[in-house]
Design a protein around this motif. Structure first.
Motif, PDB file in Angstrom:
ATOM      1  N   VAL A  10       0.856  -1.186   0.000  1.00 21.50           N
ATOM      2  CA  VAL A  10       0.000   0.000   0.000  1.00 21.50           C
ATOM      3  C   VAL A  10       0.890   1.234   0.000  1.00 21.50           C
ATOM      4  N   ARG A  11       0.516   2.214  -0.797  1.00 24.42           N
ATOM      5  CA  ARG A  11       1.291   3.456  -0.853  1.00 24.42           C
ATOM      6  C   ARG A  11       0.373   4.605  -1.237  1.00 24.42           C
ATOM      7  N   THR A  12       0.894   5.814  -1.091  1.00 20.72           N
ATOM      8  CA  THR A  12       0.203   7.002  -1.565  1.00 20.72           C
ATOM      9  C   THR A  12       0.934   7.495  -2.802  1.00 20.72           C
ATOM     10  N   VAL A  13       0.198   7.623  -3.890  1.00 20.27           N
ATOM     11  CA  VAL A  13       0.797   8.025  -5.166  1.00 20.27           C
ATOM     12  C   VAL A  13       0.170   9.349  -5.593  1.00 20.27           C
ATOM     13  N   HIS A  20      -3.175   9.744  -3.956  1.00 20.60           N
ATOM     14  CA  HIS A  20      -4.103   8.632  -4.181  1.00 20.60           C
ATOM     15  C   HIS A  20      -3.698   7.401  -3.370  1.00 20.60           C
ATOM     16  N   TRP A  21      -4.677   6.808  -2.690  1.00 16.89           N
ATOM     17  CA  TRP A  21      -4.453   5.526  -2.024  1.00 16.89           C
ATOM     18  C   TRP A  21      -4.336   4.440  -3.090  1.00 16.89           C
ATOM     19  N   PHE A  64      -5.212  -1.769  -7.072  1.00 20.24           N
ATOM     20  CA  PHE A  64      -6.425  -1.186  -6.516  1.00 20.24           C
ATOM     21  C   PHE A  64      -6.123   0.274  -6.180  1.00 20.24           C
ATOM     22  N   TYR A  65      -7.016   1.176  -6.509  1.00 20.63           N
ATOM     23  CA  TYR A  65      -6.849   2.555  -6.060  1.00 20.63           C
ATOM     24  C   TYR A  65      -8.211   3.210  -5.939  1.00 20.63           C
ATOM     25  N   ASP A  66      -8.266   4.234  -5.098  1.00 19.65           N
ATOM     26  CA  ASP A  66      -9.488   5.021  -4.943  1.00 19.65           C
ATOM     27  C   ASP A  66      -9.321   6.318  -5.722  1.00 19.65           C
ATOM     28  N   GLN A  67     -10.318   6.634  -6.535  1.00 18.93           N
ATOM     29  CA  GLN A  67     -10.257   7.823  -7.375  1.00 18.93           C
ATOM     30  C   GLN A  67     -10.230   9.095  -6.517  1.00 18.93           C
ATOM     31  N   ARG A  68      -9.875  10.206  -7.140  1.00 17.64           N
ATOM     32  CA  ARG A  68      -9.728  11.464  -6.386  1.00 17.64           C
ATOM     33  C   ARG A  68     -10.988  11.781  -5.585  1.00 17.64           C
ATOM     34  N   LEU A  91      -5.448   8.625 -13.819  1.00 16.10           N
ATOM     35  CA  LEU A  91      -5.116   7.226 -14.075  1.00 16.10           C
ATOM     36  C   LEU A  91      -3.813   7.117 -14.859  1.00 16.10           C
ATOM     37  N   ASP A  92      -3.614   7.990 -15.820  1.00 17.52           N
ATOM     38  CA  ASP A  92      -2.367   7.924 -16.577  1.00 17.52           C
ATOM     39  C   ASP A  92      -1.182   8.348 -15.717  1.00 17.52           C
ATOM     40  N   ASP A  93      -1.371   9.327 -14.833  1.00 21.08           N
ATOM     41  CA  ASP A  93      -0.313   9.698 -13.895  1.00 21.08           C
ATOM     42  C   ASP A  93       0.044   8.516 -12.993  1.00 21.08           C
ATOM     43  N   LEU A  94      -0.965   7.781 -12.528  1.00 22.13           N
ATOM     44  CA  LEU A  94      -0.722   6.627 -11.670  1.00 22.13           C
ATOM     45  C   LEU A  94       0.023   5.538 -12.428  1.00 22.13           C
TER      46      LEU A  94
END
Length: 295
Positions: A10-13, A20-21, A64-68, A91-94
């Motif tokens: 798990v990280r913050t991106v 983003h989680w 897995f990520y949660d949107q803004r 999404l492209d940044d992630l």
């Protein structure tokens, strides 16, 4: 070429100025990662992650990520950034931050709209698509929000039907009619039937589940782009469409007709599911995705 940096955890991106989680699982499997785009709009990846996420991570990398503004991700100070264009850019940044060239967007409900829009904008970074209950309609379709009262009506008691029909006699705006219909089903003794084919499949309340962000919902609901279906069909991408026969939120005709339009679509029909296929038929859901990715 990007240097692969995908690793479990798990990280913050950061993406678009928002932390983003993100959780990665199954990175050791190798291959193109499956990226979950959750529904709502305004919900989170929490529920789907727990129903089938780790089972999928047994054979494919899953992100897995949660949107803004959603779930465990930061809420931006500027709520005007709750747009589809910004979600696509996030999404492209992630993807770039995680160090992968190509992804398999796995869109669930509203997330299928995001998956499709991302594929149209960044087709060079998309290997294939998985679309669960995609609310993607053609320009001649009346639209989900216009049809929502009709989807609710059959499940209400006679007294509830009368009350809703009387209420709608004075309401013409589609989103207001949708809100009235959803209010009616939420208070109905038959509410469970709108969300699940078999009410025994409803998961227990989870106090850890993030609450929805209604600001996101109100900003994005009803803003679907009618040309999206034609743009998506022009890409000729392998696409798996997962549809519950008893889905009253999106309907069955919408994913069926989308499958007919896409040149390389595979339609999987789940005869014992409503909208939450991952909770009603999880084993078959996972196997359908596994077979599709193995082709």
């Amino acid at each position: 070429m990007l240097t692969g940096m995908l690793s479990d955890g798990v990280r913050t991106v950061p993406a678009g100025g928002v932390g983003h989680w993100v959780r990665v699982a199954g990175a050791g499997n190798g291959g193109t990662p499956l990226v979950l785009l959750h529904g709502g709009p305004g919900e989170s990846s929490y529920g789907v992650e727990r129903s089938v996420g780790d089972a999928l991570a047994q054979f494919v990398p899953v992100v897995f990520y949660d949107q803004r503004g959603c779930g465990r991700t930061e809420r931006p100070a500027d709520t005007s950034t709750y747009t589809m264009q910004r979600l696509v850019a996030d999404l492209d940044d992630l993807r770039t931050a995680l160090g992968v060239e190509r992804i398999v967007p796995w869109g669930v409900s509203f997330g299928a709209l995001l998956a499709a829009e991302y594929a149209v904008a960044h087709s060079n970074h998309v290997d294939r698509l998985v679309l669960h209950a995609p609310p993607i309609v053609d320009p001649l379709h009346p639209g989900l929000w216009t049809m929502r009262p009709g989807a609710v009506d059959p499940l209400l008691t006679r007294a509830e039907q009368t009350a809703l029909r009387t209420r709608l006699d004075t309401v013409t705006e589609p989103l207001e009619r949708t809100v009235a219909a959803l209010g009616a089903i939420a208070q109905s003794e038959n509410a469970a039937a709108f969300f699940y084919h078999d009410p025994s499949n409803i998961p227990a309340d989870d106090e850890n589940a993030p609450p929805p962000n209604m600001d996101v919902a109100m900003a994005l609901v009803g803003n679907e782009r009618p040309e999206l279906v034609d743009d998506l069909a022009a890409l000729d991408l392998p696409t798996l469409i997962l549809a519950g026969l008893w889905d009253r939120q999106v309907g069955f005709d919408v994913p069926r007709d989308l499958a007919a339009r896409l040149p390389q679509a595979t339609l999987e029909i789940f005869q014992h599911s409503a909208h939450s296929i991952d909770e009603e038929e999880p084993a078959r859901y996972v196997e359908s995705i596994r077979k599709f990715l193995a082709r």
